[in-house]
Design an enzyme around this catalytic site. Structure first.
Site, PDB file in Angstrom:
ATOM      1  N   GLU A  53       0.803  -1.234   0.000  1.00  0.00           N
ATOM      2  CA  GLU A  53       0.000   0.000   0.000  1.00  0.00           C
ATOM      3  C   GLU A  53       0.834   1.281   0.000  1.00  0.00           C
ATOM      4  OE1 GLU A  53      -2.804  -0.644   3.213  1.00  0.00           O
ATOM      5  OE2 GLU A  53      -3.757  -2.296   2.139  1.00  0.00           O
ATOM      6  N   GLU A  62      -5.966 -10.298  -3.451  1.00  0.00           N
ATOM      7  CA  GLU A  62      -6.784 -10.486  -2.241  1.00  0.00           C
ATOM      8  C   GLU A  62      -8.269 -10.343  -2.595  1.00  0.00           C
ATOM      9  OE1 GLU A  62      -5.480  -7.702   0.804  1.00  0.00           O
ATOM     10  OE2 GLU A  62      -3.372  -8.085   0.404  1.00  0.00           O
TER      11      GLU A  62
END
Ligand SMILES: *[C@@H]1O[C@H](CO)[C@@H](O)[C@H](O)[C@H]1NC(C)=O
Ligand SMILES: *[C@@H]1O[C@H](CO)[C@@H](O)[C@H](O)[C@H]1NC(C)=O
Ligand SMILES: *[C@@H]1O[C@H](CO)[C@@H](O)[C@H](O)[C@H]1NC(C)=O
Ligand SMILES: *[C@@H]1O[C@H](CO)[C@@H](O)[C@H](O)[C@H]1NC(C)=O
Ligand SMILES: *[C@@H]1O[C@H](CO)[C@@H](O)[C@H](O)[C@H]1NC(C)=O
Ligand SMILES: *[C@@H]1O[C@H](CO)[C@@H](O)[C@H](O)[C@H]1NC(C)=O
Ligand SMILES: *[C@@H]1O[C@H](CO)[C@@H](O)[C@H](O)[C@H]1NC(C)=O
Ligand SMILES: *[C@@H]1O[C@H](CO)[C@@H](O)[C@H](O)[C@H]1NC(C)=O
Ligand SMILES: *[C@@H]1O[C@H](CO)[C@@H](O)[C@H](O)[C@H]1NC(C)=O
Ligand SMILES: *[C@@H]1O[C@H](CO)[C@@H](O)[C@H](O)[C@H]1NC(C)=O
Length: 599
Positions: free
Chosen positions: A367, A474
């Site tokens: 991220e 994910e």
């Protein structure tokens, strides 16, 4: 009986593999090898994808896609007819030195002030947007915005537009109700002009969309195979039975896993019977392995790695670092820059060397488009430096970025595809990083509502234009009545895109705590969403077994998923059975297997 195998190959890269298969097979049958490999020309491998995208800034824009679709006067060949001002300011036509006509919004006072066109959206249709943009000064994000039903503002995509060249914005919207709408554009700084050209909005029905997916899957994930069965004297043999049983699919379609796998045998059975790829949801994270500074504990991660090794399941390493401060171990947050540099050096050495050779990839700095904890503490190049270090420690596996919202939420500006590529390019351009095998990780967490497939595909097109492999790392779908349907849409969209090289879901059974995207309930009864997943596992990989009979010309044609197969050919009279192993790869656009049988 004997069988000779002959293959027509369209790609030289696969020859050695095929030769091996064919030779092994014939050695079984003849003392002297009599395999013939015929090369009928080098492939114009039709892997080209219909959907254009570019991350480059161009001197002149290309023509409007789909002739502009439902946009009137998309290329400004008729001055600014059908375009109006949105908000304040004025709009006008301008002509480049090369004679190209485009539209300009100037004297803007608000970010949304721009040029605009009224359109009509129909419930259930998927609208693909594209257009070319430029700013009169500097560089900033330009977004396409749909004002629905007079009030609701829905963003449809973003690009970083610059002065001096044209940037390509691709995105779209899925209409969940019919209404009039206004399409317009946003850029934060009202002191610059927005320039636009070749604007397009093309609607597709869900049926058309699905057929694009299916066509693409046919081209990208499957190959046509021809079996030709003959007698030894080369006459065609009619009525031979060919049974083709898949043994191992090529495409990595996997599932996240957590520590419950270690002591829950039902979870183990459920997992092992379905998946060959995984990512641990939390167990490799820094906060899991070094809760207290200096005291590392890999007991659980080690046991999970060992479980997967025993079961032939490949593991993605997730994640060395996390750029969001709140997901770092508590003690890390208060370290001085010097202390952090030292602790981080120990962390990266420790985890990467421990699992080197046991993981197939690393998420290095999770991220880092959304967050910048390490950049703030250690400097602008912190991510780039840790990618470099990770590669130095484990040079053979791909190094991923891993972001959320990039393909899943068209309102996302920070981690938009354009900003993702910007960050990735910074890391790639850092001295020495050009040798790193980079890959694009997209978490793919989808929230409430219909997934915006137009935006998802456009984003994959844009990211895919880098040429790097993309994985959905994910993938999940928030609980909602249409969860199963929406999850299937997202999974098919990903699987059908040629740039996507793998999909991992963050999903699972209730007993392991996967309550978001629940695939099996407390009693391991498969949920509707779990059924979607099981059907796709079957469709894309492990099933079905095909049983076919050769026709009067001895031929059987079939399209097969890329992967490995056990094939048995049975003589119609003698019932003599011959086995062969077959690998269907993407390098082959056609495969012609000549099977010669005699009793
Ligand atoms: C610009 O538009 C806003 C409303 O969108 C209005 O309040 C404002 O007065 C306008 N400014 C100018 C300079 O026209
Ligand atoms: C409108 O914008 C142009 C440049 O785009 C500028 O030259 C002009 O002064 C502006 N006019 C007003 C009234 O602000
Ligand atoms: C669209 O706007 C009209 C008028 O404001 C309203 O009555 C209607 O409920 C709106 N439709 C939707 C789907 O939001
Ligand atoms: C349509 O989708 C938008 C965005 O997801 C949502 O805010 C809105 O409530 C939905 N409207 C209907 C009528 O489903
Ligand atoms: C070829 O072999 C088959 C099976 O052995 C036989 O039935 C057929 O007559 C042969 N044809 C020729 C042209 O020899
Ligand atoms: C399995 O292990 C987890 C911790 O890894 C623990 O919370 C749980 O109670 C264990 N369950 C059983 C049935 O032993
Ligand atoms: C390491 O973690 C395991 C599993 O949580 C635990 O059982 C063990 O006591 C820990 N070891 C140390 C030295 O803390
Ligand atoms: C970051 O790396 C770039 C080279 O990619 C270099 O030019 C720059 O000076 C570095 N910045 C810092 C703060 O070290
Ligand atoms: C699981 O099975 C038990 C016993 O058969 C039943 O009482 C329970 O409702 C079931 N739970 C779910 C989620 O189906
Ligand atoms: C095919 O491969 C399997 C292993 O996957 C092996 O057991 C079998 O002997 C092979 N068959 C042939 C005909 O090569």
């Amino acid at each position: 009986m004997c069988i000779v195998l002959r293959e027509v190959l369209y790609n030289t890269m696969m020859i050695s593999d095929k030769m091996k298969v064919a030779t092994e097979f014939c050695n079984l049958l003849f003392t002297t090898t009599s395999v013939i490999l015929l090369f009928s020309g080098l492939g114009v491998d039709s892997m080209a994808y219909d959907y254009f995208s570019t991350t480059e800034c161009m001197r002149e824009p290309q023509r409007a896609q789909y002739g502009g679709g439902i946009i009137v006067n998309p290329g400004f060949d008729h001055n600014i007819e059908s375009w109006t001002v949105f908000g304040n300011g004025t709009i006008e036509e301008r002509i480049s030195n090369d004679g190209n006509r485009f539209i300009v919004a100037r004297n803007r006072t608000q970010s949304l002030d721009s040029f605009s066109q009224k359109i009509q959206l129909k419930k259930g249709l998927i609208y693909v947007f594209s257009g070319w943009f430029q700013l009169s000064e500097g560089s900033d994000t330009v977004s396409v915005v749909f004002k629905l039903n007079g009030s609701e503002m829905v963003k449809g995509g973003h690009v970083i537009a610059k002065n001096g060249c044209w940037s390509f914005l691709k995105g779209g919207v899925v209409a969940n109700f019919s209404s009039s709408a206004q399409i317009h554009f946003e850029s934060n700084n009202p002191n610059v002009e927005i320039w636009g050209d070749s604007v397009s909005l093309q609607p597709f029905t869900k049926k058309q969309w699905r057929s694009h997916q299916d066509n693409s899957i046919e081209r990208v994930r499957k190959s046509r195979v021809r079996f030709h069965v003959t007698n030894v004297n080369k006459t065609s043999l009619e009525g031979a039975k060919i049974v083709i049983k898949p043994t191992k699919p090529n495409f990595p379609f996997g599932c996240g896993m957590n520590h419950n796998i270690l002591n829950n045998t039902e979870y183990q059975k459920w997992f092992v019977s379905r998946f060959k790829y995984t990512t641990f949801t939390n167990e490799m994270k820094w906060y899991s392995t070094e809760k207290i500074q200096g005291i590392e504990n890999y007991t659980i991660a080690d046991a999970m790695v060992e479980f997967n090794r025993r079961n032939g399941i490949s593991v993605r390493g997730h994640t060395i670092f996390w750029d969001d401060m709140k997901f770092n171990p508590v003690w890390v947050k208060t370290l001085s820059p010097r202390g952090l540099r030292k602790a981080a050096a120990k962390r990266i050495n420790s985890i990467v060397l421990r699992y080197k050779g046991k993981v197939i990839a690393w998420d290095v700095m999770n991220e880092n488009v959304h967050y910048r904890f390490f950049e703030d503490k250690l400097g602008e190049n912190a991510s780039a430096i840790y990618y470099s270090k990770a590669h130095e420690l484990d040079p053979t596996v791909p190094m991923f970025m891993n972001e959320f919202n990039t393909i899943a939420y068209s309102g996302e500006k920070i981690a938009s595809p354009a900003n993702y590529v910007k960050k990735l390019k910074e890391i790639m351009e850092f001295p020495g990083n050009d040798r790193i095998p980079f890959a694009i990780g997209l978490q793919g967490h989808f929230s409430q509502g219909q997934p915006n497939l137009a935006y998802m595909r456009s984003s994959l097109d844009f990211l895919g234009a880098t040429g790097l492999p993309i994985w959905l790392t994910e993938t999940s779908m928030d609980p909602q009545p249409q969860q199963a349907e929406y999850f299937e849409e997202v999974l098919r969209e990903a699987y059908s895109h040629p740039a996507v090289k793998g999909i991992i879901m963050f999903a699972g059974p209730a007993q392991a705590g996967f309550l978001g995207t629940l695939l099996a309930d407390q009693n391991f009864t498969i949920t509707p969403t779990g059924q979607v997943v099981d059907n796709l596992i079957h469709e894309w990989g492990t099933g079905p077994t095909h049983t076919l009979i050769s026709d009067t010309t001895g031929i059987v044609d079939i399209s097969l998923n890329h992967g490995d197969y056990d094939v048995t050919v049975t003589h119609p009279v003698t019932q003599y059975i011959q086995n062969l192993n077959l690998s269907v790869n993407k390098g082959l656009s056609h495969q012609n297997i000549h099977v010669k049988v005699h009793a």
